[in-house]
Design a protein around this motif. Structure first.
Motif, PDB file in Angstrom:
ATOM      1  N   PRO A  31     -29.690  -7.106   4.002  1.00 11.55           N
ATOM      2  CA  PRO A  31     -29.227  -5.628   4.385  1.00 11.55           C
ATOM      3  C   PRO A  31     -29.603  -4.467   3.076  1.00 11.55           C
ATOM      4  CG  PRO A  31     -27.415  -6.676   3.230  1.00 11.55           C
ATOM      5  CD  PRO A  31     -28.423  -8.345   3.950  1.00 11.55           C
ATOM      6  N   THR A  32     -30.681  -5.246   1.801  1.00  9.06           N
ATOM      7  CA  THR A  32     -30.622  -4.049   1.598  1.00  9.06           C
ATOM      8  C   THR A  32     -31.569  -3.588   0.864  1.00  9.06           C
ATOM      9  OG1 THR A  32     -31.178  -5.836  -0.418  1.00  9.06           O
ATOM     10  CG2 THR A  32     -28.999  -4.603  -0.247  1.00  9.06           C
ATOM     11  N   PHE A  33     -33.213  -4.119   2.627  1.00  8.25           N
ATOM     12  CA  PHE A  33     -34.328  -4.031   2.260  1.00  8.25           C
ATOM     13  C   PHE A  33     -34.305  -3.052   3.484  1.00  8.25           C
ATOM     14  CE2 PHE A  33     -36.227  -9.049   1.884  1.00  8.25           C
ATOM     15  CZ  PHE A  33     -35.485  -8.547   0.325  1.00  8.25           C
ATOM     16  N   PRO A  34     -35.227  -2.470   3.583  1.00  2.91           N
ATOM     17  CA  PRO A  34     -35.222  -1.099   4.740  1.00  2.91           C
ATOM     18  C   PRO A  34     -35.441  -1.891   5.654  1.00  2.91           C
ATOM     19  CG  PRO A  34     -37.417  -1.281   2.693  1.00  2.91           C
ATOM     20  CD  PRO A  34     -36.269  -2.270   2.311  1.00  2.91           C
ATOM     21  N   ALA A  35     -34.704  -0.609   6.342  1.00  3.96           N
ATOM     22  CA  ALA A  35     -35.405  -1.245   8.171  1.00  3.96           C
ATOM     23  C   ALA A  35     -36.390  -1.912   9.012  1.00  3.96           C
ATOM     24  CB  ALA A  35     -34.343  -0.243   8.725  1.00  3.96           C
ATOM     25  N   GLU A  36     -37.258  -0.980   7.970  1.00  4.82           N
ATOM     26  CA  GLU A  36     -39.054  -1.287   8.963  1.00  4.82           C
ATOM     27  C   GLU A  36     -39.100  -2.927   8.391  1.00  4.82           C
ATOM     28  OE1 GLU A  36     -41.181   1.732   6.966  1.00  4.82           O
ATOM     29  OE2 GLU A  36     -40.386   2.796   8.076  1.00  4.82           O
ATOM     30  N   LYS A  37     -39.261  -3.329   6.925  1.00  5.65           N
ATOM     31  CA  LYS A  37     -39.328  -4.227   6.464  1.00  5.65           C
ATOM     32  C   LYS A  37     -38.370  -5.674   7.506  1.00  5.65           C
ATOM     33  CE  LYS A  37     -39.789  -6.665   1.763  1.00  5.65           C
ATOM     34  NZ  LYS A  37     -40.075  -6.907   1.439  1.00  5.65           N
ATOM     35  N   THR A  38     -37.248  -5.669   8.066  1.00  2.00           N
ATOM     36  CA  THR A  38     -36.861  -6.252   7.891  1.00  2.00           C
ATOM     37  C   THR A  38     -37.656  -6.851   9.514  1.00  2.00           C
ATOM     38  OG1 THR A  38     -34.256  -6.130   6.488  1.00  2.00           O
ATOM     39  CG2 THR A  38     -34.225  -7.091   8.768  1.00  2.00           C
ATOM     40  N   ALA A  39     -37.090  -5.566  10.501  1.00  2.00           N
ATOM     41  CA  ALA A  39     -37.803  -5.434  11.781  1.00  2.00           C
ATOM     42  C   ALA A  39     -39.093  -6.525  11.492  1.00  2.00           C
ATOM     43  CB  ALA A  39     -37.808  -4.606  12.411  1.00  2.00           C
ATOM     44  N   SER A  40     -39.831  -5.992  10.620  1.00  2.00           N
ATOM     45  CA  SER A  40     -41.552  -6.526  10.664  1.00  2.00           C
ATOM     46  C   SER A  40     -41.235  -8.559  10.622  1.00  2.00           C
ATOM     47  CB  SER A  40     -41.777  -6.461   9.542  1.00  2.00           C
ATOM     48  OG  SER A  40     -43.046  -7.087   9.540  1.00  2.00           O
ATOM     49  N   MET A  41     -40.016  -9.192   9.265  1.00  2.00           N
ATOM     50  CA  MET A  41     -39.602 -10.299   9.414  1.00  2.00           C
ATOM     51  C   MET A  41     -38.926 -10.548  10.638  1.00  2.00           C
ATOM     52  SD  MET A  41     -37.830  -9.618   5.626  1.00  2.00           S
ATOM     53  CE  MET A  41     -37.130 -11.185   5.694  1.00  2.00           C
ATOM     54  N   ILE A  42     -38.586 -10.047  11.345  1.00  2.00           N
ATOM     55  CA  ILE A  42     -37.888 -10.617  12.516  1.00  2.00           C
ATOM     56  C   ILE A  42     -38.677 -10.549  13.384  1.00  2.00           C
ATOM     57  CG2 ILE A  42     -36.565 -10.012  14.588  1.00  2.00           C
ATOM     58  CD1 ILE A  42     -35.031  -8.520  11.982  1.00  2.00           C
ATOM     59  N   ALA A  43     -40.225  -9.621  13.310  1.00  4.36           N
ATOM     60  CA  ALA A  43     -41.158  -9.854  14.359  1.00  4.36           C
ATOM     61  C   ALA A  43     -41.892 -11.250  14.175  1.00  4.36           C
ATOM     62  CB  ALA A  43     -41.232  -8.767  15.092  1.00  4.36           C
ATOM     63  N   GLN A  44     -42.537 -11.144  13.150  1.00  5.92           N
ATOM     64  CA  GLN A  44     -42.761 -12.149  12.907  1.00  5.92           C
ATOM     65  C   GLN A  44     -42.587 -13.712  12.716  1.00  5.92           C
ATOM     66  OE1 GLN A  44     -45.397 -11.808   9.626  1.00  5.92           O
ATOM     67  NE2 GLN A  44     -44.624 -10.210   8.724  1.00  5.92           N
TER      68      GLN A  44
END
Lengths: 79, 527
Positions: free
Chosen positions: B90-103
């Motif tokens: 949760p300390t990562f930016p939302a965009e980064k987490t979204a990219s991780m989830i998608a990948q």
């Protein structure tokens, strides 16, 4: 001299990239997920900017803006 | 699926400990003690919910949780369901987490209360992995179509009795590190990779069920695998820390009887700055271990005095080589003379691993010369996630004798070898740096600033550098009508906190070097 709590809020926003309107009673570390490196920086910044020595045990307990403000107020009055 | 036989894995070590002593303490988190039996039952319950809903073993399960009981039970639940665990932060930016989830192409995500508040903003549109919310009753996530299993649904699920088998080639976890394009790059690590590390280190540190481990790292940092699985393979207990406890680790260590400390070297560094690292402060420690960035000589020496009954070791290793692959044992008498730039050596490869220094043409360097460190052996991971091109660049087959070649990972670290055989870290070969232990690709910082169309050039520099490790980032930008506040806002949106520049300097013109490239050294010299 600016009020203490707004100064501390600004410091948290700059140092820890928090939203400017974060809740004053939220726990920095559990509710706002401030990372460890930022906690260290915050403590060092507090000691430097206000020229006080912050006891570790007090800092570890001061986990919200409200409590941090109260603790710092007490330390500054002691000086 | 059941035709493969269950092999040694990160999971099997935990299960053996749980079978041997189900009432033993496995974890203390936020003041709550959880036994091996409790953790096993909970994780089997969640695994049953996942495999029941999917109708098959899971491939990858996200754990979107932060230093909570859910983050630890979720890690185990992923493996109980046959899946790799994919930590989200949760300390990562939302965009980064979204990219991780998608990948990562997740079958399911286990979410704790804190992270549930971010979920609607981070789940990429069009994806609907199964969501488990063990801390919430009937949660609502606006715009999210994914099926949800809430607290009651999970509590009413019977624990999974027959676990899907795991073999050593299966992926144990998938982590993401900074990528030069701004897109996080995935590093899958197999059970075989991780078990080699765990088995070697259990023996090296003679761990018993009486040991108590600190747990200082976020789970998106692979060093957390050391704490959890070295402990759980040995029947020992892990003590999860709130980040703020790292400021006063002696209090935490002494209060909880911690015997094995493992953290980034920033922890002793900040204690030294504040003059808190005093002799005999932590007499109960058996092992004092550091990893993640260069360990300054003074930090090692002062920590040794503060924890006089412990052995201080410096561990080294990128995620691609599974947690740590070289280790150096500090000795007050002999080590100071071996330090380079006041940084402790990184030592020698773990048993079973091979190391080589190479030049830019991938040839071994001459005896005594420095080069890029490459490591081979059972901890060299399969390669980057869905990225054969980058894998081919960094994972290379090199001859080790006239008749034999081995697969190596190129670390990108400049390393030297002392006459005594110990390796020493000298710096990075590229612009990927460490800021307070976190890997940062400067290109990612620069890309975030260039998101403002008025920016023509952006250069990030790790600064100040203290004993080989950057304490923060300063950015130089050029362009028209630049607004530093706006640039900082863009950076905060796109980058994790440690990668946000502490200062942005506007330059009318960037200095250029002989090749016509922006001269980073000249910029750094202005600081």
């Amino acid at each position: 001299m600016q009020e203490l709590e707004p100064q501390l809020r600004q410091m948290m926003v700059e140092l820890c990239a928090l939203q400017p309107d974060f809740n004053r009673t939220a726990d920095f570390y559990l509710d706002l997920a401030v990372p460890s490196v930022k906690a260290m920086e915050l403590l060092m910044e507090l000691e430097e900017r206000f020229s006080v020595s912050v006891p570790d045990d007090d800092f570890v307990e001061a986990r919200s803006l409200e409590r941090l403000s109260g603790m710092m107020q007490g330390l500054l009055e002691q000086n | 699926m059941m035709d493969k036989a269950d092999g040694p894995s990160l999971r099997s070590g935990f299960l053996a400990s749980a079978a041997a002593d189900p009432d033993g303490a496995a974890l203390v988190v936020r003041g709550v003690r959880l036994s091996y039996g409790e953790l096993e039952t909970t994780s089997r319950r969640w695994a049953a919910a996942i495999t029941g809903r999917l109708g098959r073993p899971a491939q990858r399960v996200g754990v979107y949780a932060y230093r909570s009981a859910v983050s630890y039970a979720g890690t185990l639940a992923a493996m109980m369901s046959g899946a790799a665990f994919v930590p989200l932060n949760p300390t990562f930016p939302a965009e980064k987490t979204a990219s991780m989830i998608a990948q990562a192409d997740l079958d399911a995500i286990i979410v704790d209360k804190l992270c549930s508040e971010q979920l609607a903003n981070t789940l990429p549109a069009g994806l609907s992995p199964l969501l488990l919310t063990p801390e919430l009753d009937n949660p609502q996530f606006p715009g999210v179509a994914a099926p949800i299993l809430d607290r009651a649904a999970l509590d009413n699920t019977a624990p999974l009795a027959a676990l899907p088998p795991i073999i050593t080639e299966d992926v144990a976890y998938l982590l993401f590190t900074s990528g030069s394009t701004g897109l996080p790059k995935g590093v899958p690590v197999t059970h075989g990779n991780a078990r080699h590390f765990v088995d070697v280190m259990r023996e090296r540190y003679a761990i018993t069920r009486d040991d108590r481990f600190s747990q200082t790292f976020d789970q998106t940092f692979d060093l957390s695998v050391f704490d959890l699985f070295l402990a759980w393979h040995s029947g020992a207990c892990v003590y999860s820390m709130a980040t703020v406890d790292l400021l006063a680790p002696a209090g935490f260590i002494n209060k909880n009887g911690i015997t094995i400390w493992f953290s980034v070297p920033s922890v002793p560094a900040q204690m030294r700055k504040r003059k808190r690292l005093t002799p005999n402060l932590m007499p109960g420690l058996r092992w004092s271990l550091f990893c993640g960035e260069p360990l300054p000589r003074a930090s090692a020496a002062e920590w040794q005095a503060a924890a006089p009954n412990s052995v201080v070791e410096n561990l080294y290793g990128p995620t691609e080589l599974t947690i740590a692959c070289l280790v150096y044992r500090w000795d007050d008498a002999t080590s100071p003379a071996l330090c380079r730039h006041d940084v402790v050596p990184i030592g020698r490869p773990l048993p079973g691993l091979g190391a080589m220094l190479i030049d830019e043409e991938l040839r071994p360097v001459a005896e005594g010369a420095e080069g890029e460190l490459c490591v081979s052996g059972p901890q060299t991971t399969p390669g980057y996630w869905k990225d054969p091109q980058r894998t081919a660049e960094r994972f290379v087959t090199l001859p080790v004798s006239p008749v034999e070649s081995r697969r190596f990972y190129r670390t990108g670290d400049r390393v030297g070898r002392l006459d005594c055989g110990e390796y020493v870290f000298l710096g990075r070969t590229d612009h990927q740096i460490k800021v307070l232990g976190h890997r940062v690709e400067l290109g990612e910082v620069e890309a975030a600033l260039r998101a403002d169309p008025r920016v023509t050039e952006a250069i990030g520099i790790g600064w100040p550098v203290e004993q080989g490790s950057a304490q923060g980032i300063v950015a130089f930008v050029s362009g028209a009508e630049l607004d530093v506040e706006n640039l900082l806002r863009l950076a905060r949106q796109a980058l994790p906190p440690w990668a946000v520049p502490q200062r942005i300097v506007i330059k009318d013109e960037m200095p250029l070097n002989a090749n016509g490239k922006i001269d980073r050294r000249a910029l750094a010299a202005t600081l």
